[in-house]
Structure formats: structure tokens, C-alpha cells
Write an enzyme that holds these catalytic residues in place. Structure first.
Site, mmCIF file in Angstrom:
data_model
loop_
_atom_site.group_PDB
_atom_site.id
_atom_site.type_symbol
_atom_site.label_atom_id
_atom_site.label_comp_id
_atom_site.label_asym_id
_atom_site.label_seq_id
_atom_site.Cartn_x
_atom_site.Cartn_y
_atom_site.Cartn_z
ATOM 1 N N LEU A 140 8.090 3.819 -18.281
ATOM 2 C CA LEU A 140 7.967 3.127 -19.572
ATOM 3 C C LEU A 140 7.994 1.595 -19.788
ATOM 4 C CD1 LEU A 140 11.537 5.100 -20.176
ATOM 5 C CD2 LEU A 140 9.816 5.623 -21.001
ATOM 6 N N ASP A 141 7.870 1.640 -21.811
ATOM 7 C CA ASP A 141 7.605 -0.178 -21.233
ATOM 8 C C ASP A 141 9.414 -1.092 -21.058
ATOM 9 O OD1 ASP A 141 4.706 -0.005 -22.103
ATOM 10 O OD2 ASP A 141 5.358 -0.563 -24.187
ATOM 11 N N ARG A 142 8.859 -2.267 -20.308
ATOM 12 C CA ARG A 142 10.028 -2.593 -20.562
ATOM 13 C C ARG A 142 11.299 -2.967 -21.691
ATOM 14 N NH1 ARG A 142 10.504 -9.084 -18.150
ATOM 15 N NH2 ARG A 142 12.610 -8.764 -18.344
#
Length: 319
Positions: A140-142
């Protein structure tokens, strides 16, 4: 980490269930952190690494009970690097002896690197030192919050990767975009191309050179200025939701890479401090038992508070 010139003697490692199914090159890279990849592949080609007394190709997948001979290697030694802090326990949505699913908070990377010293996986390993294996099943993106799967067995990890590659899992996200999204259901099928900027940052754009990608968008709610969407990923390309929606003129609210930067500044003042993207649901068959799993994570407080603000201040679309 710096190479200190310390060599470790010949080691013989017996492969257990946690390492079974892993490629020999990846196994060596994990067990000899700090050794250049080129050296790992050189000793494999030269036959210095043996499995059950025999030479193997770099693509060989380890079996439980295999004995791996690892020759002397000069390995990296840690230099004044602090261990990952245990921190506040991550919310666990589901867990058994094969996998754990957590509700990742926004602002936390899934792993260390690219200027981030530690992330979710390092935190979990610090909090669970007794765990024989903890590996990310996906990313997942930050700035994205929500459901994240971590495998606790190599067999589960391999099965999860196969499942995701073959489209046998369902991932749905909630996002907020500016404007009036009209279609109750819309398929987006445009190829995505990954590249690096002059500053070395990872970016993605729509391009015929890219890989096929497919998102299914469903309208959840509309206000006068915004639309709440549910996006189902049929493929898992980098930044797929962000680029697909921006391509159609609906950039994600708060997106600092592909978004409307002037609008983002305005939204900061209205209470939305980050990208509105949340991994809300996962549906898949358990990788080892085949039991159906249907997991959900509610909107975190910051995003729900902004929805409440829209209900109070923005009004429905026909107001």
C-alpha cells in the site's frame, strides 16, 4: 550499513517450513544482507552454493528438509543503526497461524527504504520477535490507509502471490474526488507506464507502452463539490487508482503526486490533511484452507470527519 570485511565461515542451513518454496537466490540475499547481489549470483554460478550436496540454478525453489551450504561471505555489519521501535500495536483485523491482516494507518510506509528507516513490516517483526517469518503479501502507498496482508508461512505467501497474479482476490478502496462523477458503474482500462523523474522519484502515466490495467469504479455518494467512489482493482499496478482517476479528470483529493495542488491547499484548510484513499475491503480464499475471507476496515477518523464535514457544510448535490 557498511561492509566491515568480516567473513562468516561455511554454514549449513536446514530449510524449514517457513523458507520452503523460496528461490535460492532470494534466500541467500535475505541471509547475507549487505553482500552485493552480483556476488550472490557469482557464487551460485560458480557452484559454491550447494543444496543437498549438488549445484543448483538461481531459480531453484527450496524444499522443506533441503540442506543449503553457504560459503564464507563478507557481510555488512550494522553501524549505529537503532532497531525499529516497537511503537503502538497495529490494529489486527484477522489472524491465524498462516497470515495476519492489519489496518495500516496513513503516513506509515509498509517497509523501510527510500528515506524511511522502518515501516509496518519492521514494526511487526520488532513486536513479534518469536515469529519465524513475517513477509508482506502486497503493498500500500505510504499515505493510503487500510487492509494489508502479511504472510506468516512461505506456503501462504506463495499462494497469495499466485492468487493476486491470477485475479482470484478482490480489493476495494474508497476515495474522494472533486466534481460530479456520473456513472453508477464504470470500467477503466488504460495501460500504465512506470518511470523515474529527473529527481529519481517513481511516477506512472497513461501510455501505450505501459502494462494493461483495469479498475472498476462505483459511485457511492455525491455532494455539490465532491464524489465518494469505491474502486475495485482488477490489476495491481503501481499508483493505479490515482493515475486512472486523474487521467479522467478526477484526481484524488489530497494526492500530492497526481492531484490538483491548488485544491489540495484549500482542502487542508477545510480539514483534509492527507490523500483520501483507504483500502476498505478484501475478499479472497484462505491460501491454505480455502475458507472464504471477507474483511473490512471502516474509514479512519480523519477521513470520516471530513465526510461529516461535507454532510454539514457542502450539502447534497441537489441542494
Amino acid at each position: 550499513m557498511t561492509i566491515q570485511g568480516k567473513a562468516i565461515a561455511v554454514r549449513h542451513v536446514l530449510i524449514d517450513e517457513a523458507s520452503a518454496g523460496q528461490r535460492i537466490d532470494n534466500f541467500l540475499l535475505r541471509h547475507a544482507k549487505g553482500v552485493p547481489k552480483s556476488h550472490i549470483y557469482r557464487i551460485l554460478r560458480g557452484g559454491e552454493v550447494r543444496v543437498n550436496g549438488r549445484r543448483v540454478q538461481q531459480t531453484y525453489r527450496l524444499l522443506e528438509g533441503d540442506e543449503v551450504r553457504i560459503p564464507p561471505l563478507r557481510v555488512a555489519q550494522p553501524t549505529a543503526s537503532a532497531p525499529a521501535p516497537a511503537g503502538k500495536p497495529l490494529p489486527v483485523v484477522w489472524e491465524d497461524d498462516a497470515l495476519v491482516v492489519v489496518d495500516k494507518p496513513a503516513g506509515k510506509a509498509v517497509h523501510g527504504g527510500s528515506g524511511v528507516s522502518y515501516g509496518v513490516i519492521e514494526q511487526l517483526r520488532s513486536q513479534r520477535p518469536q515469529a519465524r517469518m513475517l513477509e508482506l503479501a502486497h503493498r500500500l502507498d505510504r499515505e493510503t490507509s487500510g487492509l494489508l496482508i502479511i504472510a506468516k508461512k512461505r506456503s501462504a505467501l506463495t499462494a497469495l502471490h499466485d492468487m493476486m497474479r491470477e485475479g482470484r482476490s478482490e480489493k476495494r478502496y474508497l476515495t474522494l474526488v472533486p466534481g460530479r462523477w456520473l456513472n453508477p458503474l464504470q470500467h477503466i482500462k488504460v495501460p500504465l507506464f512506470k518511470y523515474l523523474t529527473a529527481e529519481g522519484e517513481r511516477r506512472v502515466r497513461v501510455s501505450a507502452e505501459g502494462k494493461p490495467s483495469h479498475s472498476v469504479v462505483r459511485l457511492v455518494r455525491r455532494w455539490r463539490r465532491f464524489s465518494l467512489l469505491e474502486v475495485e482493482l482488477k490489476t495491481g499496478r503501481t499508483h493505479q487508482i490515482r493515475v486512472h482517476l486523474a487521467h479522467l479528470g478526477f484526481p484524488l483529493c489530497g494526492d500530492d503526486k497526481y492531484g490538483d495542488f491548488a485544491l489540495n491547499r484549500q482542502l487542508q484548510g477545510e480539514g483534509l490533511k492527507r490523500m483520501f484513499l483507504h483500502a476498505a475491503s478484501l475478499r479472497f480464499a484462505h491460501p491454505l484452507t480455502a475458507a472464504a475471507l471477507d474483511l473490512h476496515a471502516p474509514l479512519p477518523d480523519d477521513l470520516q470527519q471530513f465526510i461529516d464535514y461535507l454532510d454539514a457544510e457542502d450539502g447534497p448535490e441537489d441542494a
